[in-house]
Design a protein around this motif. Structure first.
Motif, PDB file in Angstrom:
ATOM      1  N   MET A   1       0.840  -1.162   0.000  1.00 62.82           N
ATOM      2  CA  MET A   1       0.000   0.000   0.000  1.00 62.82           C
ATOM      3  C   MET A   1       0.893   1.235   0.000  1.00 62.82           C
ATOM      4  O   MET A   1       1.643   1.465   0.935  1.00 62.82           O
ATOM      5  N   PRO A   2       0.859   2.035  -1.070  1.00 65.96           N
ATOM      6  CA  PRO A   2       1.702   3.226  -1.168  1.00 65.96           C
ATOM      7  C   PRO A   2       1.272   4.309  -0.178  1.00 65.96           C
ATOM      8  O   PRO A   2       0.085   4.518   0.049  1.00 65.96           O
ATOM      9  N   PHE A   3       2.267   4.977   0.377  1.00 63.86           N
ATOM     10  CA  PHE A   3       2.034   6.118   1.267  1.00 63.86           C
ATOM     11  C   PHE A   3       2.963   7.241   0.822  1.00 63.86           C
ATOM     12  O   PHE A   3       4.182   7.075   0.829  1.00 63.86           O
ATOM     13  N   VAL A   4       2.374   8.359   0.417  1.00 62.65           N
ATOM     14  CA  VAL A   4       3.143   9.508  -0.043  1.00 62.65           C
ATOM     15  C   VAL A   4       2.920  10.634   0.960  1.00 62.65           C
ATOM     16  O   VAL A   4       1.778  11.011   1.236  1.00 62.65           O
ATOM     17  N   ASN A   5       4.012  11.160   1.498  1.00 66.73           N
ATOM     18  CA  ASN A   5       3.929  12.238   2.480  1.00 66.73           C
ATOM     19  C   ASN A   5       4.572  13.484   1.875  1.00 66.73           C
ATOM     20  O   ASN A   5       5.766  13.486   1.586  1.00 66.73           O
ATOM     21  N   VAL A   6       3.780  14.534   1.704  1.00 61.02           N
ATOM     22  CA  VAL A   6       4.246  15.777   1.116  1.00 61.02           C
ATOM     23  C   VAL A   6       4.243  16.842   2.210  1.00 61.02           C
ATOM     24  O   VAL A   6       3.232  17.046   2.871  1.00 61.02           O
ATOM     25  N   LYS A   7       5.378  17.491   2.392  1.00 67.16           N
ATOM     26  CA  LYS A   7       5.462  18.564   3.380  1.00 67.16           C
ATOM     27  C   LYS A   7       5.612  19.888   2.646  1.00 67.16           C
ATOM     28  O   LYS A   7       6.457  20.012   1.753  1.00 67.16           O
ATOM     29  N   VAL A   8       4.776  20.840   3.032  1.00 68.45           N
ATOM     30  CA  VAL A   8       4.804  22.173   2.438  1.00 68.45           C
ATOM     31  C   VAL A   8       4.752  23.209   3.570  1.00 68.45           C
ATOM     32  O   VAL A   8       4.325  22.902   4.682  1.00 68.45           O
ATOM     33  N   ILE A   9       5.181  24.410   3.268  1.00 65.38           N
ATOM     34  CA  ILE A   9       5.108  25.476   4.260  1.00 65.38           C
ATOM     35  C   ILE A   9       3.673  25.998   4.297  1.00 65.38           C
ATOM     36  O   ILE A   9       3.047  26.206   3.256  1.00 65.38           O
ATOM     37  N   GLU A  10       3.171  26.209   5.515  1.00 59.50           N
ATOM     38  CA  GLU A  10       1.784  26.640   5.688  1.00 59.50           C
ATOM     39  C   GLU A  10       1.487  27.928   4.933  1.00 59.50           C
ATOM     40  O   GLU A  10       2.351  28.786   4.769  1.00 59.50           O
ATOM     41  N   GLY A  11       0.260  28.005   4.447  1.00 57.71           N
ATOM     42  CA  GLY A  11      -0.210  29.222   3.821  1.00 57.71           C
ATOM     43  C   GLY A  11       0.247  29.455   2.395  1.00 57.71           C
ATOM     44  O   GLY A  11      -0.042  30.505   1.825  1.00 57.71           O
ATOM     45  N   VAL A  12       0.952  28.493   1.823  1.00 58.41           N
ATOM     46  CA  VAL A  12       1.455  28.670   0.460  1.00 58.41           C
ATOM     47  C   VAL A  12       0.457  28.129  -0.561  1.00 58.41           C
ATOM     48  O   VAL A  12       0.204  28.761  -1.586  1.00 58.41           O
ATOM     49  N   PHE A  13      -0.130  26.982  -0.277  1.00 55.06           N
ATOM     50  CA  PHE A  13      -1.020  26.332  -1.235  1.00 55.06           C
ATOM     51  C   PHE A  13      -2.470  26.409  -0.767  1.00 55.06           C
ATOM     52  O   PHE A  13      -2.762  26.256   0.416  1.00 55.06           O
ATOM     53  N   THR A  14      -3.364  26.613  -1.716  1.00 58.91           N
ATOM     54  CA  THR A  14      -4.795  26.655  -1.416  1.00 58.91           C
ATOM     55  C   THR A  14      -5.303  25.222  -1.224  1.00 58.91           C
ATOM     56  O   THR A  14      -4.636  24.258  -1.648  1.00 58.91           O
ATOM     57  N   PRO A  15      -6.487  25.072  -0.623  1.00 62.18           N
ATOM     58  CA  PRO A  15      -7.071  23.734  -0.519  1.00 62.18           C
ATOM     59  C   PRO A  15      -7.221  23.058  -1.887  1.00 62.18           C
ATOM     60  O   PRO A  15      -7.002  21.861  -2.019  1.00 62.18           O
ATOM     61  N   GLN A  16      -7.558  23.837  -2.902  1.00 61.77           N
ATOM     62  CA  GLN A  16      -7.702  23.271  -4.251  1.00 61.77           C
ATOM     63  C   GLN A  16      -6.362  22.768  -4.781  1.00 61.77           C
ATOM     64  O   GLN A  16      -6.299  21.719  -5.426  1.00 61.77           O
ATOM     65  N   GLN A  17      -5.286  23.510  -4.534  1.00 64.19           N
ATOM     66  CA  GLN A  17      -3.967  23.066  -4.980  1.00 64.19           C
ATOM     67  C   GLN A  17      -3.536  21.798  -4.240  1.00 64.19           C
ATOM     68  O   GLN A  17      -2.947  20.902  -4.842  1.00 64.19           O
ATOM     69  N   LYS A  18      -3.852  21.721  -2.964  1.00 61.11           N
ATOM     70  CA  LYS A  18      -3.510  20.508  -2.210  1.00 61.11           C
ATOM     71  C   LYS A  18      -4.308  19.317  -2.729  1.00 61.11           C
ATOM     72  O   LYS A  18      -3.769  18.210  -2.851  1.00 61.11           O
ATOM     73  N   GLN A  19      -5.573  19.536  -3.085  1.00 67.12           N
ATOM     74  CA  GLN A  19      -6.372  18.459  -3.668  1.00 67.12           C
ATOM     75  C   GLN A  19      -5.775  18.007  -4.999  1.00 67.12           C
ATOM     76  O   GLN A  19      -5.716  16.815  -5.299  1.00 67.12           O
ATOM     77  N   GLU A  20      -5.287  18.968  -5.784  1.00 66.10           N
ATOM     78  CA  GLU A  20      -4.642  18.638  -7.058  1.00 66.10           C
ATOM     79  C   GLU A  20      -3.379  17.809  -6.825  1.00 66.10           C
ATOM     80  O   GLU A  20      -3.111  16.849  -7.553  1.00 66.10           O
ATOM     81  N   MET A  21      -2.596  18.166  -5.809  1.00 67.10           N
ATOM     82  CA  MET A  21      -1.408  17.378  -5.458  1.00 67.10           C
ATOM     83  C   MET A  21      -1.800  15.939  -5.155  1.00 67.10           C
ATOM     84  O   MET A  21      -1.173  14.985  -5.644  1.00 67.10           O
ATOM     85  N   ILE A  22      -2.823  15.792  -4.325  1.00 67.95           N
ATOM     86  CA  ILE A  22      -3.273  14.457  -3.923  1.00 67.95           C
ATOM     87  C   ILE A  22      -3.702  13.654  -5.146  1.00 67.95           C
ATOM     88  O   ILE A  22      -3.306  12.495  -5.315  1.00 67.95           O
ATOM     89  N   ALA A  23      -4.502  14.267  -6.011  1.00 66.39           N
ATOM     90  CA  ALA A  23      -4.992  13.565  -7.201  1.00 66.39           C
ATOM     91  C   ALA A  23      -3.847  13.168  -8.134  1.00 66.39           C
ATOM     92  O   ALA A  23      -3.775  12.027  -8.605  1.00 66.39           O
ATOM     93  N   LYS A  24      -2.933  14.106  -8.384  1.00 65.59           N
ATOM     94  CA  LYS A  24      -1.842  13.824  -9.326  1.00 65.59           C
ATOM     95  C   LYS A  24      -0.838  12.818  -8.761  1.00 65.59           C
ATOM     96  O   LYS A  24      -0.346  11.948  -9.485  1.00 65.59           O
ATOM     97  N   LEU A  25      -0.538  12.915  -7.475  1.00 71.89           N
ATOM     98  CA  LEU A  25       0.388  11.947  -6.878  1.00 71.89           C
ATOM     99  C   LEU A  25      -0.223  10.551  -6.842  1.00 71.89           C
ATOM    100  O   LEU A  25       0.478   9.557  -7.035  1.00 71.89           O
ATOM    101  N   THR A  26      -1.523  10.487  -6.623  1.00 77.64           N
ATOM    102  CA  THR A  26      -2.198   9.191  -6.690  1.00 77.64           C
ATOM    103  C   THR A  26      -2.066   8.606  -8.091  1.00 77.64           C
ATOM    104  O   THR A  26      -1.760   7.419  -8.251  1.00 77.64           O
ATOM    105  N   GLU A  27      -2.265   9.444  -9.113  1.00 80.06           N
ATOM    106  CA  GLU A  27      -2.142   8.972 -10.498  1.00 80.06           C
ATOM    107  C   GLU A  27      -0.731   8.468 -10.788  1.00 80.06           C
ATOM    108  O   GLU A  27      -0.559   7.464 -11.491  1.00 80.06           O
ATOM    109  N   VAL A  28       0.272   9.157 -10.277  1.00 78.80           N
ATOM    110  CA  VAL A  28       1.657   8.722 -10.482  1.00 78.80           C
ATOM    111  C   VAL A  28       1.857   7.333  -9.884  1.00 78.80           C
ATOM    112  O   VAL A  28       2.421   6.431 -10.523  1.00 78.80           O
TER     113      VAL A  28
END
Length: 74
Positions: A1-28
């Protein structure tokens, strides 16, 4: 079971951008491991407090990253 942990600095990415990260990393991961792993692929986006991230001995803040993003868009 893959587990991808992405760390970003707070306040940089919007909720929509974080959702896009999740979707694209899942696709990868599905592209690498196969469609059967989609339902068990976990992606976590963790926000690190501004100033608690360091590169080259220097603290990085939300404002630093936003300036970098702005310079890339010009």
């Amino acid at each position: 079971m893959p587990f991808v942990n992405v760390k970003v600095i707070e306040g940089v990415f919007t909720p929509q951008q974080k959702q896009e990260m999740i979707a694209k990393l899942t696709e990868v991961m599905v592209g690498i491991e196969g469609e059967a792993t989609r339902s068990v692929t976990h992606v976590v986006v963790e926000e690190v407090r501004s100033g608690d991230w360091g590169i080259g001995g220097r603290c990085l803040t939300t404002e630093d990253v936003q300036k970098l993003q702005a310079s890339e868009s010009t």
